[in-house]
Structure formats: C-alpha cells, structure tokens
Design a protein around this motif. Structure first.
Motif, mmCIF file in Angstrom:
data_model
loop_
_atom_site.group_PDB
_atom_site.id
_atom_site.type_symbol
_atom_site.label_atom_id
_atom_site.label_comp_id
_atom_site.label_asym_id
_atom_site.label_seq_id
_atom_site.Cartn_x
_atom_site.Cartn_y
_atom_site.Cartn_z
ATOM 1 N N ASP A 34 73.155 -59.596 28.489
ATOM 2 C CA ASP A 34 72.237 -59.707 27.350
ATOM 3 C C ASP A 34 72.910 -60.431 26.186
ATOM 4 O O ASP A 34 72.270 -61.188 25.467
ATOM 5 N N VAL A 35 74.211 -60.221 26.006
ATOM 6 C CA VAL A 35 74.949 -60.876 24.929
ATOM 7 C C VAL A 35 74.972 -62.384 25.170
ATOM 8 O O VAL A 35 74.772 -63.181 24.238
ATOM 9 N N GLN A 38 71.508 -63.832 24.440
ATOM 10 C CA GLN A 38 71.250 -63.928 23.005
ATOM 11 C C GLN A 38 72.045 -65.064 22.388
ATOM 12 O O GLN A 38 71.542 -65.789 21.531
ATOM 13 N N SER A 39 73.274 -65.259 22.831
ATOM 14 C CA SER A 39 74.094 -66.354 22.319
ATOM 15 C C SER A 39 73.439 -67.702 22.621
ATOM 16 O O SER A 39 73.386 -68.582 21.762
ATOM 17 N N ARG A 41 70.242 -68.217 23.192
ATOM 18 C CA ARG A 41 69.024 -68.312 22.375
ATOM 19 C C ARG A 41 69.371 -68.768 20.957
ATOM 20 O O ARG A 41 68.691 -69.621 20.384
ATOM 21 N N ASP A 42 70.434 -68.184 20.413
ATOM 22 C CA ASP A 42 70.867 -68.564 19.064
ATOM 23 C C ASP A 42 71.244 -70.041 19.006
ATOM 24 O O ASP A 42 70.903 -70.746 18.051
#
Length: 59
Positions: A34-35, A38-39, A41-42
């Motif tokens: 998940d990390v 998210q990275s 996506r950022d």
C-alpha cells in the motif's frame, strides 16, 4: 454504437494486459505494498500538476 463497443473492448483488453503485467511483476518481485501504491499515486499527481503548470506557462 459500434465505436462505443469497440472502445469498451479496447479498454477491456488493456485492463487484461495490465493485469497480466502486474501478476507477472508480483510473481517475480513480490506483492506491491500500500505504501508503494501511495508513493506512485503521489508521483503521478505531482507529474500532472507540473504538466498543467507547464501548459499554463506556455499559453
């Protein structure tokens, strides 16, 4: 109507191809966390912001 169906089929094929790539990558390197998601996506959001800013500056 046929253009709509053709576009839908194209999207479905692209999703299938993407799923195959993800499955292969996860088999080789392990599941995506998940990390990591998210990275990425950022990073995508930042790239879109920069692209929008460059487009606004060019106009």
């Amino acid at each position: 109507m046929s253009a709509y169906v053709a576009a839908a089929l194209r999207r479905q094929i692209e999703r299938g191809n993407l799923n195959e790539l993800v499955t292969g990558a996860e088999a080789e390197h392990g599941p995506v966390t998940d990390v990591e998601i998210q990275s990425l996506r950022d990073q995508l959001i930042q790239a879109r912001r920069e692209q929008t800013q460059h487009g606004a500056n060019a106009a």
